[in-house]
Design an enzyme around this catalytic site. Structure first.
Site, mmCIF file in Angstrom:
data_model
loop_
_atom_site.group_PDB
_atom_site.id
_atom_site.type_symbol
_atom_site.label_atom_id
_atom_site.label_comp_id
_atom_site.label_asym_id
_atom_site.label_seq_id
_atom_site.Cartn_x
_atom_site.Cartn_y
_atom_site.Cartn_z
ATOM 1 N N GLU A 173 -61.270 -37.625 27.003
ATOM 2 C CA GLU A 173 -62.572 -38.006 26.443
ATOM 3 C C GLU A 173 -62.716 -37.643 24.970
ATOM 4 O OE1 GLU A 173 -65.676 -36.385 28.948
ATOM 5 O OE2 GLU A 173 -65.245 -37.813 30.535
ATOM 6 N N GLU A 242 -63.135 -41.841 35.523
ATOM 7 C CA GLU A 242 -64.121 -40.887 36.032
ATOM 8 C C GLU A 242 -65.398 -41.608 36.379
ATOM 9 O OE1 GLU A 242 -65.280 -37.294 34.135
ATOM 10 O OE2 GLU A 242 -63.218 -36.607 33.854
#
Ligand SMILES: *[C@@H]1O[C@H](CO)[C@@H](O)[C@H](O)[C@H]1NC(C)=O
Ligand SMILES: *[C@@H]1O[C@H](CO)[C@@H](O)[C@H](O)[C@H]1NC(C)=O
Ligand SMILES: *[C@@H]1O[C@H](CO)[C@@H](O)[C@H](O)[C@H]1NC(C)=O
Ligand SMILES: *[C@@H]1O[C@H](CO)[C@@H](O)[C@H](O)[C@H]1NC(C)=O
Ligand SMILES: CC(=O)N[C@H]1CO[C@H](CO)[C@@H](O)[C@@H]1O
Length: 545
Positions: A173, A242
């Site tokens: 991320e 995710e």
């Protein structure tokens, strides 16, 4: 006997065959075939090795193809170059358990993994700047990543070696935070990609939330919804690494809940819009054992409202409803990954997506309107699609699944006071002094300084508590003696207790998300020696900056 031996030998030969994992713009391919892949996160340190086979088996029965995990640098290398891969930290055993159950694995090495992941010694290294072109950081990151890859290769666990790992991840991320790093951030991401690629694992690498991920890295999406996500390269399939099934729990917060209908809706819509890989974060959340909860204020329970609850039991109806969805998606794998796609927009957020091959068609009817049901007319039939839901028709005729219509049983966990016969009647609090032997404190458990030091630096993550003490002396005739004065402390402690001359005068804790607050209280000092003592407490340590 002969046939059994033959079978065993066949198994041992076939298990060393390499699996070729690649991709095109449509899907991950395994041995040349495009696949619909459903994956679920289970973090090995958040359960016990005894639980692993059962959790993974339940994942498989729930329709998963793969289990995904982070690799926890802070747990594996608590002190620089001293490693721990024992018990719950036995990554290799975990990966082999996945293999034994016949599932694939997705290995997110990172080694950055959000609130948890970085060891404190790394933070305390001189000149350290995390996640940018900082030599000290890059050296350490490369050292750890290489070591993990070498360990895994040695056990032949990459698919290219006949093992279960079909995808590996570098960084995590970073795209969400890279702005402030400017050009260094861009250079760092290129370096990560190059470093990962040079490790030659033989399976694709992914970078989640990284729109500028350099080829051949696959950029993927994380979030509650990913249907609008478009990969940065036409040759990168649409992957969701995710999909949050819930959220972590914080002290004082309520149990996070994401409805089954909403999770199912988000996944079905992702596949309606061309997605082919989905991972649930988490499939089993588990427990933050010992002092491993990230911070601040994350509880020891990491249940995450996941399909398998903290104890590994099925959380119904989430588990069952998603299993049905997985079964339907798998049944139309061919059409989803090879079919020609066309869409019909009915207005008011209602749409149909048709996947068509020579053998037949599969349809998704989506209704993105949160308030009103839609009636969709298609090939002479009429279908009601409830608000905020997706219907799947494997043959474009018969509804096999709707995300809002739950047909599986519901289980409720009831937490009872301690009155059952088989539980001990006296659950009592007890305490013990902290073991001071291991202390890496500068000096011998106490030290004298002329300035305040960051708790992370002093305790090196060996304790959640640090006492700061100082004395102030007043002469008898000092005009301040006995007068009301103000004691002001600018603190970043999660919790702060303040004592003057052995009496507690107050405490304060950081409001969620704020890491700086000023404690202020009236105090009176006596003549002679006055002791000001501050107890600084961390409630889950975040080592991310
Ligand atoms: C990591 O660094 C140590 C020296 O601190 C070195 O001995 C070791 O070989 C390095 N490991 C890898 C995998 O590069
Ligand atoms: C939940 O899991 C625990 C531990 O595995 C087990 O003892 C218990 O029977 C399970 N409860 C249910 C309702 O399945
Ligand atoms: C998709 O459409 C093209 C062009 O009409 C056609 O050549 C091809 O066979 C179709 N593919 C499938 C899987 O039906
Ligand atoms: C407290 O310290 C922080 C950083 O050390 C500083 O930015 C802030 O202005 C200080 N606040 C007060 C009220 O002194
Ligand atoms: C942590 C985080 O980014 N959460 C966001 C994820 O996405 C949902 C919906 O898109 C937001 O509401 C969350 O705040």
């Amino acid at each position: 006997m002969v046939s059994l031996r033959f079978l065993l030998c066949f198994l041992c030969v076939s298990s060393v065959y390499a699996t070729i994992v690649s991709h095109d713009g449509r899907a991950i391919t395994i041995d040349g075939h495009r696949r619909v892949l459903l994956s679920g996160s289970i973090h090995y340190p958040r359960s016990t090795p005894e639980m692993w086979p059962d959790l993974i088996k339940k994942g498989k029965e729930g329709g998963l193809d793969a289990i995904e995990t982070y690799v926890f640098w802070n747990a594996h290398e608590p002190t620089r170059r001293q490693y721990d891969f024992s018990g719950k930290l036995d990554l290799i055993r975990f990966l082999k358990t996945i293999q034994d159950e016949g599932l694939y694995a997705v290995l997110r090495i990172g080694p950055y993994a959000c609130a948890e992941g970085f060891p404190v010694w790394l933070h305390n290294m001189p000149g350290m700047v995390f996640r940018t072109t900082n030599k000290a950081y890059m050296d350490e990151m490369q050292n750890f990543t290489t070591m993990i890859v070498d360990m895994v290769k040695k056990e032949k666990l990459f698919a290219s070696q006949g093992g279960p790992i079909i995808l590996a991840q570098i960084e995590n991320e970073y795209g969400n935070v890279m702005g402030p790093y400017g050009e260094s951030g861009k250079a760092y991401i290129k370096w990560c990609a190059h470093m990962a690629q040079s490790l030659d694992v033989g399976v694709p690498w992914i970078m989640c939330q990284q729109n500028d991920a350099p080829q051949p890295m696959l950029n993927t999406c994380n979030g509650f919804y990913c249907d609008n996500f478009v990969p940065n390269n036409p040759n990168t399939p649409k992957m969701w690494t995710e999909n949050w099934t819930g959220w972590f729990k914080q002290w004082g917060g309520k149990n996070p809940h994401r409805t089954t209908e909403d999770v199912a809706f988000s996944v079905a819509r992702f596949f309606q819009r061309g997605g082919t890989f989905n991972n649930y974060y988490m499939y089993h959340g588990g427990t933050n054992f010992d002092r491993t909860a990230g911070g601040p204020y994350i509880t020891t329970s990491y249940d995450y409202d996941a399909p398998l609850d903290e104890y590994g039991n099925l959380s119904q109806p989430k588990y069952g409803h998603l299993k049905q969805l997985h079964d339907v998606l798998h049944s139309i794998e061919k059409t989803l990954t090879y079919g020609n796609i066309s869409t019909i927009d009915f207005g008011n957020s209602a749409s149909a997506t048709i996947y068509k091959t020579e053998e037949g068609s599969s349809c998704f009817f989506g209704n993105g309107n949160e308030n009103s049901d839609a009636t969709i007319s298609f090939q002479g039939e009429s279908y009601v699609v409830p608000a905020w839901s997706v219907t799947i028709l494997p043959d474009c005729k018969n509804e096999a699944y709707n995300t809002a219509k739950i047909t599986t049983q519901t289980s409720m966990m009831v937490k009872k006071p301690n009155e059952a016969e088989d539980t001990p009647s006296t659950l009592k609090w007890s305490w013990r002094p902290e073991n001071m032997d291991n202390f890496l404190l500068k000096g011998k458990g106490e030290s004298t300084q002329t300035q305040l030091f960051d708790q992370k630096v002093v305790t090196n993550d060996q304790s959640d508590y640090l006492w700061y003490m100082t004395t102030v002396k007043f002469k008898k005739r000092d005009p301040f003696v006995g007068k009301t004065m103000s004691l002001r402390i600018n603190s970043t402690a999660h919790v702060l207790y303040v004592f003057v001359n052995g009496n507690i005068i107050g405490y304060q804790h950081a409001e969620n998300g704020k890491f700086n607050y000023v404690f202020e209280k009236d105090v009176k000092f006596k003549s002679g020696r006055n002791v000001i003592a501050l107890l600084s407490i961390t409630v889950g340590l975040a080592v991310s900056s």
